[in-house]
Design a protein around this motif. Structure first.
Motif, PDB file in Angstrom:
ATOM      1  N   LEU A   4       0.855  -1.183   0.000  1.00 56.41           N
ATOM      2  CA  LEU A   4       0.000   0.000   0.000  1.00 56.41           C
ATOM      3  C   LEU A   4       0.891   1.233   0.000  1.00 56.41           C
ATOM      4  CD1 LEU A   4      -2.661  -0.997   2.708  1.00 56.41           C
ATOM      5  CD2 LEU A   4      -2.809  -1.274   0.228  1.00 56.41           C
ATOM      6  N   VAL A   5       0.642   2.136  -0.903  1.00 53.15           N
ATOM      7  CA  VAL A   5       1.405   3.378  -0.987  1.00 53.15           C
ATOM      8  C   VAL A   5       0.457   4.554  -0.812  1.00 53.15           C
ATOM      9  CG1 VAL A   5       2.910   4.812  -2.397  1.00 53.15           C
ATOM     10  CG2 VAL A   5       3.113   2.312  -2.488  1.00 53.15           C
ATOM     11  N   ALA A  23      -2.931   3.453  -2.739  1.00 52.68           N
ATOM     12  CA  ALA A  23      -3.048   2.509  -3.845  1.00 52.68           C
ATOM     13  C   ALA A  23      -2.406   1.180  -3.475  1.00 52.68           C
ATOM     14  CB  ALA A  23      -2.374   3.077  -5.089  1.00 52.68           C
ATOM     15  N   ALA A  24      -3.120   0.116  -3.761  1.00 45.11           N
ATOM     16  CA  ALA A  24      -2.610  -1.230  -3.510  1.00 45.11           C
ATOM     17  C   ALA A  24      -2.002  -1.791  -4.784  1.00 45.11           C
ATOM     18  CB  ALA A  24      -3.728  -2.137  -3.027  1.00 45.11           C
ATOM     19  N   ALA A  33     -12.106  -5.182   2.514  1.00 48.26           N
ATOM     20  CA  ALA A  33     -12.295  -3.887   3.171  1.00 48.26           C
ATOM     21  C   ALA A  33     -11.004  -3.071   3.152  1.00 48.26           C
ATOM     22  CB  ALA A  33     -12.751  -4.094   4.608  1.00 48.26           C
ATOM     23  N   MET A  34     -11.173  -1.769   3.119  1.00 48.10           N
ATOM     24  CA  MET A  34     -10.051  -0.835   3.220  1.00 48.10           C
ATOM     25  C   MET A  34     -10.401   0.221   4.250  1.00 48.10           C
ATOM     26  SD  MET A  34      -8.898  -0.339  -0.756  1.00 48.10           S
ATOM     27  CE  MET A  34      -7.171   0.007  -0.387  1.00 48.10           C
ATOM     28  N   LYS A  75      -8.955   0.513  -9.610  1.00 43.03           N
ATOM     29  CA  LYS A  75      -7.581   0.964  -9.365  1.00 43.03           C
ATOM     30  C   LYS A  75      -7.033   0.463  -8.035  1.00 43.03           C
ATOM     31  CE  LYS A  75      -8.103   5.264 -11.998  1.00 43.03           C
ATOM     32  NZ  LYS A  75      -8.021   6.763 -11.936  1.00 43.03           N
ATOM     33  N   ASN A  76      -7.839  -0.301  -7.302  1.00 45.10           N
ATOM     34  CA  ASN A  76      -7.428  -0.765  -5.968  1.00 45.10           C
ATOM     35  C   ASN A  76      -6.936   0.404  -5.110  1.00 45.10           C
ATOM     36  OD1 ASN A  76      -7.972  -3.612  -6.065  1.00 45.10           O
ATOM     37  ND2 ASN A  76      -6.200  -3.844  -7.422  1.00 45.10           N
ATOM     38  N   THR A  77      -7.684   1.475  -5.141  1.00 45.71           N
ATOM     39  CA  THR A  77      -7.293   2.704  -4.455  1.00 45.71           C
ATOM     40  C   THR A  77      -8.412   3.171  -3.537  1.00 45.71           C
ATOM     41  OG1 THR A  77      -5.860   3.366  -6.288  1.00 45.71           O
ATOM     42  CG2 THR A  77      -6.557   5.082  -4.762  1.00 45.71           C
TER      43      THR A  77
END
Length: 123
Positions: A4-5, A23-24, A33-34, A75-77
């Motif tokens: 994760l960034v 972003a992953a 979940a995030m 975007k996995n964000t």
């Protein structure tokens, strides 16, 4: 591995706004979940907001009405829009995700953390 960034932290005056992004990246994974957590100096890490893969959200009482969490699954964000910031929002903000990684033996669910981004709100 899943990483994760985070980005978007900084210094802002009280009443201002900031938008955090996380972003992953990695291989062969999906994100459930995030969420966002924060840790102020001398305090324990606390949950700020969370969002499910389906878009359901929940917030800490201290940020309700001021912060909005959202995500872009393609975007996995995950994002955290922070408005009406207060000095007490000053902390290091961490992104968290529950990731499901494909292993040779099957799927493995792991808990992933970002490196943290500093948010400082001046009075």
């Amino acid at each position: 591995q899943v990483q994760l960034v985070e980005s978007g932290g900084g210094l802002v005056q009280a009443g201002g706004s900031l938008r955090l992004s996380c972003a992953a990246s990695g291989s062969t994974f999906r994100i459930n979940a995030m969420g966002w957590y924060r840790q102020a100096p001398g305090k324990q890490r606390e949950s700020v907001a969370a969002i499910s893969s389906g878009g359901s959200t929940n917030y800490a009482d201290s940020v309700k009405g001021r912060f909005t969490i959202s995500r872009d699954n393609a975007k996995n964000t995950v994002y955290l829009q922070m408005n009406s910031l207060k000095p007490e929002d000053t902390a290091v903000y961490y992104c968290n995700a529950e990731a499901v990684v494909a292993r040779w033996y099957g799927d493995q669910t792991i808990d992933v953390w970002g490196q943290g981004t500093q948010v400082t709100v001046s009075s």
